[in-house]
Design a protein around this motif. Structure first.
Motif, PDB file in Angstrom:
ATOM      1  N   GLN A 551       0.852  -1.189   0.000  1.00  0.00           N
ATOM      2  CA  GLN A 551       0.000   0.000   0.000  1.00  0.00           C
ATOM      3  C   GLN A 551       0.888   1.239   0.000  1.00  0.00           C
ATOM      4  OE1 GLN A 551      -2.945   0.963  -1.080  1.00  0.00           O
ATOM      5  NE2 GLN A 551      -4.026  -0.378   0.355  1.00  0.00           N
ATOM      6  N   GLU A 579      -4.740  -0.247   8.513  1.00  0.00           N
ATOM      7  CA  GLU A 579      -4.961   0.063   7.101  1.00  0.00           C
ATOM      8  C   GLU A 579      -4.954  -1.153   6.187  1.00  0.00           C
ATOM      9  OE1 GLU A 579      -5.883   2.990   6.061  1.00  0.00           O
ATOM     10  OE2 GLU A 579      -5.780   3.687   8.128  1.00  0.00           O
ATOM     11  N   LEU A 580      -4.401  -2.270   6.651  1.00  0.00           N
ATOM     12  CA  LEU A 580      -4.373  -3.472   5.829  1.00  0.00           C
ATOM     13  C   LEU A 580      -5.181  -4.615   6.429  1.00  0.00           C
ATOM     14  CD1 LEU A 580      -0.584  -3.549   4.811  1.00  0.00           C
ATOM     15  CD2 LEU A 580      -2.504  -2.591   3.544  1.00  0.00           C
ATOM     16  N   SER A 622      -2.838  -3.509  -5.168  1.00  0.00           N
ATOM     17  CA  SER A 622      -4.137  -3.532  -4.514  1.00  0.00           C
ATOM     18  C   SER A 622      -4.303  -4.859  -3.818  1.00  0.00           C
ATOM     19  CB  SER A 622      -5.256  -3.332  -5.550  1.00  0.00           C
ATOM     20  OG  SER A 622      -5.213  -4.365  -6.495  1.00  0.00           O
ATOM     21  N   GLN A 623      -5.212  -4.883  -2.894  1.00  0.00           N
ATOM     22  CA  GLN A 623      -5.326  -6.068  -2.049  1.00  0.00           C
ATOM     23  C   GLN A 623      -5.892  -7.246  -2.805  1.00  0.00           C
ATOM     24  OE1 GLN A 623      -6.713  -5.358   1.873  1.00  0.00           O
ATOM     25  NE2 GLN A 623      -7.917  -7.186   1.882  1.00  0.00           N
TER      26      GLN A 623
END
Length: 1072
Positions: A551, A579-580, A622-623
């Motif tokens: 990120q 945040e993750l 991106s995740q």
């Protein structure tokens, strides 16, 4: 119409048979009928035709018409489909009797054995629409005039058994009472058939009965030899059933039933119950049938505190054994709960009597449920084949709050009878078994919503019941182990290892694979050289590089200049969590000191599983694994918002001022960025905190193994320790708070509110502001510590839009109270909150039936197409025979609105149909909501049990790895791989748990919005001139809360939509 001639004894016996309400009376009247007609009972369909031919007066003809219509369906081939098939059915429960009826209609010879001699179970079963139609088609109203005449669709087990028993007797099923099936007796030589071992000594005719089909419906405690049973465990769940005498007085008939209310979405009800009676429940249901039937789930600590249980025992059988349960206290408990739930309107509650003459109340454990691995088998010996099938509880034990037991039991009975028909047609054993197992796969997924809508077409053929049916889902080759030439070992019970046993896709299978992935992700960052999974991470730079790789918007490497290793590591751990969605399993001190290498490996494996699909080249990532950490991340932000909001509210209370309602509106043309969460820069932990603090539970102080670690508020706990201090319920993100006074953690229902004045709020999560996934709430990057300015008003930054304060007018408030949010048309909107039948009907009328899957109102404001649809639905689901439904009271204004609708359309004759269908739909919605909540609760319990199993396995592996044993390196490597697999399984379960909690949040917000909407309407319906200052202030407070809830629902919908789009993008990328 003329009544039957009194001088005709057959007519008298038949009328007694129809009206009999006790098992022995049914049998004696039927025997008298057969003697009067000179008919041998138990003779199959020929016996039925003989009785029908001789009883041709009006009362009997109406029943014959129904049974003939069912028997005339082509699938039965006029009763000749299975004429050469001999069946033995074990158990006269509802499912066993229903299976026997279908087999008899197929023309098979059916013998049924039952160990009991009477029907005495008053407990009430919920009925799906198709079961109602099915029983009506078998003449249920002739045998039981009150069938489905209450406000909810249900029937007591005893009444259901009685009416099915009567049908079975008429169709020629031979029934033997007081006979226990103990096993099978294989053929001794070629030419002989299979027989049953029965106790006590049966009559010769029964002892010598040879059969080629055995249908077992003897309950969950008896499964025939050869079948394997799987145990599905959850956490401890204690149910209580109570049956009170139903005097059928006018007052009793006016008490509304409760299809189900659950704590998971209506915490205020259970909080009131706790305050008033000291009783702590998870749910409660009330049905009005032969008895006033209540069933509830009670919490163990409450039962101990109120003296219902004498002592706490870890063994459930001992905990709920008769020696540990105080009957008088249990009766007081059930009376108090029932009295509170019905507002005391049932008067003096007197217990009905059970089969032994005792008060009909019991406490039972439904922690674990049994499910057979297969639904059928074939055994063969000396050339004689035997087809064995399971139905009822010995196939699948139902989860009672879902109300699926009798419906899925009937479906299994139909499927078993279809199997027998295919067997009689000469289909091969493997083909028959493959088809049956294909149907069995559908059973646990069935619901009224995913089956064919036209219940009138349901029949024995599975295609009439199941959409998208695939009878070849299981191949004959896959069921070879179900075809035995001799009996196998006795029934085996094994624990359900589905959750704990399946490998997580993409898990870091070996230490080398994980290291290689970390090297790829951190390659190219200055000062970062990952050579191992221990020392390379001590300075924190590698961890920050990994976060930046996944990120990039969260930090810049240049921001780390001059920061210490501990500060950098602590900051990276916090960013990864907030945040993750990667929750830590070890402290920053442990990373820097390198004191917990196993913990670091487990932590890094979480990154790998969450972002395993990312390319290795430079650029933002991106995740991956759509939604996997998103739910965890969302709930984590919600929990921090909860803490911040609570702190702000406490500050407002301290000032003693409650501002009037003012709604902030954004200036047109501007978009406000989300407000970042106030958080202090990461600083080294206090000096007294030891480097291995992550190894100790913050509550009990005992050692924490890796799989046991649960991180909350920056500290580590045993999952078993992190529960509500008062009710001991498991605490989930966004659902707990810490009391500043005593330091204990509480669920939101029991969280004390220091300094708060009672304002009718439960302090639940509905008062919180939900964060959105795009919220820029990351903690500040490492820098020189700055002193926070406490109490100072923040100065708007140049990028923030200016705000103006507005006051809502009465019309605007009205529109807000009626606001219904809906996401993108492609997404499924949140379910509407079902209420009481009257309330649901009101909502339906006010919305012109929009949202019920039917068109909106017509040109003149009349939803004529809707009403026609309602009329057709009612006509297809209800017969024209006598309807003795109880009159359900509606609110006077609602009743007037519906009457006006009928008058304006000139169709007053259709008003009863509209009214009945309106209430029926409302009841269905109410039940759906309760079942959804209970399904979530059950799955959460199963996940918790699976996590406990994983923890136990993980402790063993970790002890083996940490011990200074002389085990070969190859063995240690294998242990480490197994530990990593357990970590991935745990992460997968935690992610699923978070998804379920978001659904819980939806239910909570719906409930809260409805409650506030009703409260606001009560204020708006008053004349403005009659409102006091206190009324105006209370109205403002309610409107403020309603605005908050609407914003929260909007945020939740945005979150779900963003995740859906992310999943679509990921799927498109994968296909590309």
């Amino acid at each position: 119409m003329a009544s039957p001639t009194p001088t005709n004894p057959a007519h008298a016996h038949f009328e007694s048979f129809l009206q009999a309400q006790v098992c022995q009376d049914v049998l004696s009247s039927f025997q008298g009928l057969c003697r009067a007609l000179d008919v041998e009972p138990g003779g199959g369909l020929p016996q039925y035709h003989k009785i029908k031919d001789q009883l041709n007066y009006w009362s009997a003809k109406s029943l014959w018409a129904k049974l003939d219509k069912r028997a005339g369906q082509p699938v039965y081939q006029q009763g000749r489909a299975c004429t050469s098939t001999k069946c033995l059915v074990v158990g006269a429960g509802p499912c066993g009797l229903r299976a026997a009826v279908e087999l008899a209609l197929l023309g098979a010879r059916v013998v049924l054995v039952e160990k009991r001699t009477k029907f005495s179970r008053h407990n009430v079963l919920h009925l799906w629409p198709f079961t109602i139609h099915d029983l009506r088609a078998l003449g249920a109203k002739k045998f039981y005039g009150r069938f489905c005449t209450g406000t909810l669709d249900h029937i007591s087990i005893r009444q259901l058994q009685l009416l099915l028993l009567k049908v079975a007797l008429l169709l020629g099923v031979q029934i033997h009472w007081g006979v226990t099936f103990t096993g099978l007796q294989p053929p001794a030589r070629k030419g002989n058939g299979w027989r049953a071992q029965l106790q006590p000594s049966p009559p010769a005719q029964l002892a010598n009965y040879e059969f080629d089909v055995l249908i077992s419906a003897a309950g969950g405690k008896f499964v025939p030899e050869g079948f394997t049973v799987r145990e599905m465990r959850g956490k401890l769940a204690i149910g209580i059933t109570a049956n009170f005498v139903n005097g059928r007085t006018v007052e009793e008939t006016q008490v509304p039933e409760i299809s189900g209310v659950a704590r998971i979405y209506n915490q205020s009800f259970f909080q009131s119950l706790l305050k008033a009676t000291g009783i702590d429940l998870e749910n409660i249901v009330y049905y009005k049938d032969d008895t006033h039937y209540f069933v509830m789930t009670a919490k163990k600590q409450c039962l101990l505190r109120l003296g219902v249980l004498r002592q706490d025992w870890p063994d459930t059988d001992r905990l709920l054994g008769s020696a540990n349960v105080v009957p008088e206290a249990l009766q007081r408990f059930a009376r108090a709960a029932a009295d509170f739930a019905t507002h005391g309107k049932l008067g003096k509650l007197e217990f009905a009597q059970d089969a032994h003459g005792r008060p009909d109340i019991s406490a039972f454990d439904f922690t674990s449920m049994m499910r057979a691995e297969s639904s059928a088998r074939v055994q063969e010996k000396h050339g004689a084949r035997l087809l064995l099938g399971l139905v009822g509880d010995c196939l699948v034990e139902p989860f009672w709050p879902l109300g699926t037991g009798v419906a899925r039991g009937f479906l299994a009975a139909f499927d078993a009878a279809w199997m027998v028909k295919r067997w009689a047609e000469g289909a091969g054993p493997l083909e028959v078994l493959a088809e049956r197992e294909s149907l069995y796969q559908l059973l646990s997924q069935t619901s009224p919503e995913n089956m064919h809508r036209n219940v009138a077409q349901y029949g024995l053929d599975p295609a009439t019941r199941y959409p998208n049916l695939n009878l070849r889902a299981v191949t004959p080759n896959q069921v070879r182990d179900l075809y035995d030439v001799v009996a196998k070992e006795p029934v085996r019970r094994k624990s359900d290892k589905t959750d704990a046993g399946k490998l997580a896709t993409g898990s870091a299978g070996t230490q080398e694979e994980l290291l290689h992935w970390c090297q790829e992700q951190t390659a190219g960052y200055p000062g970062v050289q990952v050579t191992d999974l221990a020392a390379s991470w001590a300075d924190g730079l590698a961890l920050c590089a990994l976060v930046h790789r996944l990120q990039p918007s969260l930090l810049e490497p240049s921001d780390l200049q001059g920061a210490g290793a501990l500060e950098v590591t602590a900051w990276a751990l916090k960013v990864a969590e907030q945040e993750l969605g990667i929750t830590p399993v070890l402290s920053a001190q442990a990373v820097v000191a390198g004191s917990d290498p196993l913990g670091l490996i487990a932590y890094l494996s979480h990154f790998h599983s969450a972002f395993r699909g990312k390319p290795h080249g430079p650029g933002p990532a991106s995740q991956g694994s759509p939604g996997t950490p998103s739910a965890v991340l969302f709930l984590g932000k919600l929990q921090r918002t909860l803490q911040r909001t609570r702190a702000q509210e406490n500050g407002e209370d301290a000032s003693g001022k409650k501002p009037r309602l003012e709604v902030e509106a954004e200036t047109p043309g501007t978009e406000e960025p989300p407000v970042p969460e106030p958080s202090m820069p990461p600083t080294p932990p206090p000096q007294h905190q030891e480097a291995d603090a992550g190894d100790l539970c913050a509550i009990c102080g005992e050692h924490l193994y890796i799989l046991e670690r649960l991180c909350a508020d920056g500290r580590f706990f045993h999952r078993s320790c992190f529960h509500c201090h008062l009710c001991e319920a498991t605490l989930w993100p966004s659902g707990y708070g810490q009391h500043p006074g005593d330091g204990h953690f509480y669920c939101l229902q029991h969280l004390p509110q220091p300094g708060h004045k009672e304002d009718g709020s439960t302090g639940g999560p509905e008062q919180l502001e939900l964060p959105t996934p795009s919220e820029d709430s990351m903690p500040p990057v490492p820098s020189a510590p700055t002193a926070p300015q406490e109490g100072a008003n923040p100065v708007p930054s140049p990028i923030q839009p200016t705000r103006r304060l507005i006051r809502l007018s009465s019309p605007e408030r009205q529109r807000l109270s009626s606001l219904h949010l809906s996401p993108d048309p492609e997404t499924e909107p949140p379910p509407k909150p079902p209420r009481s039948c009257s309330t649901l009907a009101r909502q339906a009328l006010e919305a012109s039936f929009v949202g019920w899957g039917v068109p909106a109102q017509g040109p003149q404001g009349l939803p004529s197409s809707v009403l026609v649809d309602m009329e057709e639905e009612e006509g297809s689901s209800l017969s024209s025979e006598e309807e003795e439904e109880e009159d359900v009271a509606l609110d006077s204004d609602l009743e007037q609105a519906l009457l006006s609708l009928a008058k304006n359309s000139g169709t007053m004759n259709k008003y009863p149909t509209w009214r009945r269908t309106l209430l029926r739909r409302a009841k269905e919605e109410e039940m759906k909501r309760f079942c959804k909540a209970q399904a979530i609760q059950r799955r959460l319990n199963e996940i918790e049990a699976a996590l406990r199993e994983l923890e136990a396995e993980g402790v063993k592996l970790e002890l083996a790895l940490r011990s200074q044993s002389s085990s070969p390196e190859q063995q240690k490597t294998l242990w480490l791989e197994q530990l990593l697999q357990l970590v991935q399984k745990k992460n997968s379960l935690v992610a699923e748990e978070a998804e379920l909690m978001i659904t819980v949040k939806e239910l909570n917000l719906e409930e809260k919005q409805w409650q506030l909407d009703q409260e606001l309407r009560s204020y708006m319906n008053r004349e403005e001139t009659l409102k006091t200052a206190a009324d105006q202030q209370a109205e403002d407070q309610v409107l403020r809360k309603l605005v908050d809830v609407v914003n929260q629902r909007d945020a939740l919908i945005r979150f779900q939509e963003e995740r859906r789009l992310s999943e679509l993008a990921s799927a498109g990328g994968a296909q590309g």
